[in-house]
Design a protein around this motif. Sequence first.
Motif, PDB file in Angstrom:
ATOM      1  N   GLU A  97    -110.802  -8.921 -67.100  1.00  0.00           N
ATOM      2  CA  GLU A  97    -110.882  -9.190 -65.662  1.00  0.00           C
ATOM      3  C   GLU A  97    -110.109 -10.443 -65.266  1.00  0.00           C
ATOM      4  O   GLU A  97    -109.932 -10.707 -64.077  1.00  0.00           O
ATOM      5  CB  GLU A  97    -112.347  -9.358 -65.247  1.00  0.00           C
ATOM      6  N   ARG A  98    -109.634 -11.217 -66.260  1.00  0.00           N
ATOM      7  CA  ARG A  98    -109.011 -12.509 -65.976  1.00  0.00           C
ATOM      8  C   ARG A  98    -107.600 -12.627 -66.567  1.00  0.00           C
ATOM      9  O   ARG A  98    -107.157 -13.716 -66.915  1.00  0.00           O
ATOM     10  CB  ARG A  98    -109.909 -13.637 -66.521  1.00  0.00           C
ATOM     11  N   LEU A  99    -106.895 -11.521 -66.659  1.00  0.00           N
ATOM     12  CA  LEU A  99    -105.535 -11.538 -67.190  1.00  0.00           C
ATOM     13  C   LEU A  99    -104.561 -12.067 -66.139  1.00  0.00           C
ATOM     14  O   LEU A  99    -104.727 -11.823 -64.953  1.00  0.00           O
ATOM     15  CB  LEU A  99    -105.126 -10.120 -67.615  1.00  0.00           C
ATOM     16  N   HIS A 100    -103.548 -12.765 -66.598  1.00  0.00           N
ATOM     17  CA  HIS A 100    -102.578 -13.357 -65.670  1.00  0.00           C
ATOM     18  C   HIS A 100    -101.415 -12.398 -65.395  1.00  0.00           C
ATOM     19  O   HIS A 100    -100.952 -11.702 -66.303  1.00  0.00           O
ATOM     20  CB  HIS A 100    -102.040 -14.671 -66.224  1.00  0.00           C
ATOM     21  N   PRO A 101    -100.925 -12.393 -64.163  1.00  0.00           N
ATOM     22  CA  PRO A 101     -99.778 -11.533 -63.841  1.00  0.00           C
ATOM     23  C   PRO A 101     -98.486 -12.111 -64.414  1.00  0.00           C
ATOM     24  O   PRO A 101     -98.384 -13.322 -64.649  1.00  0.00           O
ATOM     25  CB  PRO A 101     -99.755 -11.551 -62.312  1.00  0.00           C
ATOM     26  N   TRP A 102     -97.500 -11.246 -64.615  1.00  0.00           N
ATOM     27  CA  TRP A 102     -96.163 -11.728 -64.937  1.00  0.00           C
ATOM     28  C   TRP A 102     -95.583 -12.395 -63.699  1.00  0.00           C
ATOM     29  O   TRP A 102     -96.036 -12.145 -62.567  1.00  0.00           O
ATOM     30  CB  TRP A 102     -95.269 -10.572 -65.385  1.00  0.00           C
ATOM     31  N   ASP A 103     -94.583 -13.238 -63.907  1.00  0.00           N
ATOM     32  CA  ASP A 103     -94.049 -14.049 -62.807  1.00  0.00           C
ATOM     33  C   ASP A 103     -93.553 -13.223 -61.626  1.00  0.00           C
ATOM     34  O   ASP A 103     -93.607 -13.666 -60.478  1.00  0.00           O
ATOM     35  CB  ASP A 103     -92.910 -14.943 -63.312  1.00  0.00           C
ATOM     36  N   ASP A 104     -93.045 -12.010 -61.887  1.00  0.00           N
ATOM     37  CA  ASP A 104     -92.461 -11.210 -60.811  1.00  0.00           C
ATOM     38  C   ASP A 104     -93.413 -10.146 -60.266  1.00  0.00           C
ATOM     39  O   ASP A 104     -93.034  -9.374 -59.382  1.00  0.00           O
ATOM     40  CB  ASP A 104     -91.164 -10.543 -61.279  1.00  0.00           C
ATOM     41  N   ARG A 131    -111.873  -6.618 -60.185  1.00  0.00           N
ATOM     42  CA  ARG A 131    -111.876  -8.064 -60.453  1.00  0.00           C
ATOM     43  C   ARG A 131    -110.528  -8.551 -60.971  1.00  0.00           C
ATOM     44  O   ARG A 131    -110.078  -9.650 -60.621  1.00  0.00           O
ATOM     45  CB  ARG A 131    -113.003  -8.392 -61.424  1.00  0.00           C
ATOM     46  N   LEU A 132    -109.869  -7.723 -61.783  1.00  0.00           N
ATOM     47  CA  LEU A 132    -108.567  -8.110 -62.313  1.00  0.00           C
ATOM     48  C   LEU A 132    -107.539  -8.265 -61.202  1.00  0.00           C
ATOM     49  O   LEU A 132    -106.801  -9.251 -61.153  1.00  0.00           O
ATOM     50  CB  LEU A 132    -108.088  -7.068 -63.327  1.00  0.00           C
ATOM     51  N   ASN A 133    -107.467  -7.291 -60.310  1.00  0.00           N
ATOM     52  CA  ASN A 133    -106.451  -7.358 -59.259  1.00  0.00           C
ATOM     53  C   ASN A 133    -106.717  -8.479 -58.270  1.00  0.00           C
ATOM     54  O   ASN A 133    -105.776  -9.077 -57.742  1.00  0.00           O
ATOM     55  CB  ASN A 133    -106.337  -5.998 -58.572  1.00  0.00           C
ATOM     56  N   ALA A 134    -107.991  -8.795 -58.032  1.00  0.00           N
ATOM     57  CA  ALA A 134    -108.314  -9.955 -57.198  1.00  0.00           C
ATOM     58  C   ALA A 134    -107.866 -11.238 -57.894  1.00  0.00           C
ATOM     59  O   ALA A 134    -107.288 -12.140 -57.272  1.00  0.00           O
ATOM     60  CB  ALA A 134    -109.808  -9.991 -56.906  1.00  0.00           C
ATOM     61  N   HIS A 135    -108.103 -11.324 -59.198  1.00  0.00           N
ATOM     62  CA  HIS A 135    -107.726 -12.515 -59.975  1.00  0.00           C
ATOM     63  C   HIS A 135    -106.208 -12.675 -60.027  1.00  0.00           C
ATOM     64  O   HIS A 135    -105.678 -13.785 -59.877  1.00  0.00           O
ATOM     65  CB  HIS A 135    -108.283 -12.397 -61.394  1.00  0.00           C
ATOM     66  N   ALA A 136    -105.499 -11.565 -60.240  1.00  0.00           N
ATOM     67  CA  ALA A 136    -104.051 -11.622 -60.420  1.00  0.00           C
ATOM     68  C   ALA A 136    -103.277 -11.621 -59.105  1.00  0.00           C
ATOM     69  O   ALA A 136    -102.064 -11.836 -59.107  1.00  0.00           O
ATOM     70  CB  ALA A 136    -103.602 -10.434 -61.278  1.00  0.00           C
TER      71      ALA A 136
END
Length: 228
Positions: A97-104, A131-136
């Motif tokens: 749920e807490r993965l970071h998006p790539w820069d682009d 939760r992931l998409n809200a976080h990212a």
Amino acid sequence: MRVFDVVVFDILGTMVDEPGGLRAAVREAVPDCEPGRAERLLGVWQGHVAREQRRMAEGGRAYADSATLDAEAARRVAQLAGVRDESAIARLATASERLHPWDDSAAGLTALARHVPVMGLSHASRTTLLRLNAHAGLRWHQLLSADDARAHKPAPEVYRLALDAAGCPPERALMVAAHAWDLRGAQRVGMRTAYVHRPVGDPPRAEDRFDHCFEGLAGVVRLLGRDG
């Protein structure tokens, strides 16, 4: 005339750094974990999820969502690492749920959304995706979980979720992923394909014939902007 009616994105690995996020969560749960040990524990996690998804595909296990598999993997990692703190294990289990998006990722998705409907299609559970998409910071026109097909990619019924939701023939849907195995699954149901390179992806084999290959989302944006 627009070539594609919808662009469908894989999320884990393609839009967010799944291995990097899981690795960071392992190191948080196991203080003073040296890099080599963290890699071995990450391998245990990934191996468990892959093995259980394969068992489901072969009929050896009833469908279980990604949150269940993550909880099992976290428990296995904790046992091997000697972690007994239940709150630490529970936090580890929700690492996806807490993965970071790539820069682009966020900017590319926003740019694409100006030209064509964009859809996320993932084997992550509905709750994890929320939760992931809200976080990212990822925003979709529509978001679909493999939970609705009770199968995991590359099962054809998962891709058909996106085709049914878009209401278009498969040749007018573009599947974008950093995993060649995912794109092969999309090809089997007739979807068009675009491979996007990510450091953690599954690169194409020599025999793969995808419609497009890009170094990042900027290439997809240029393609869709021109087609639009």
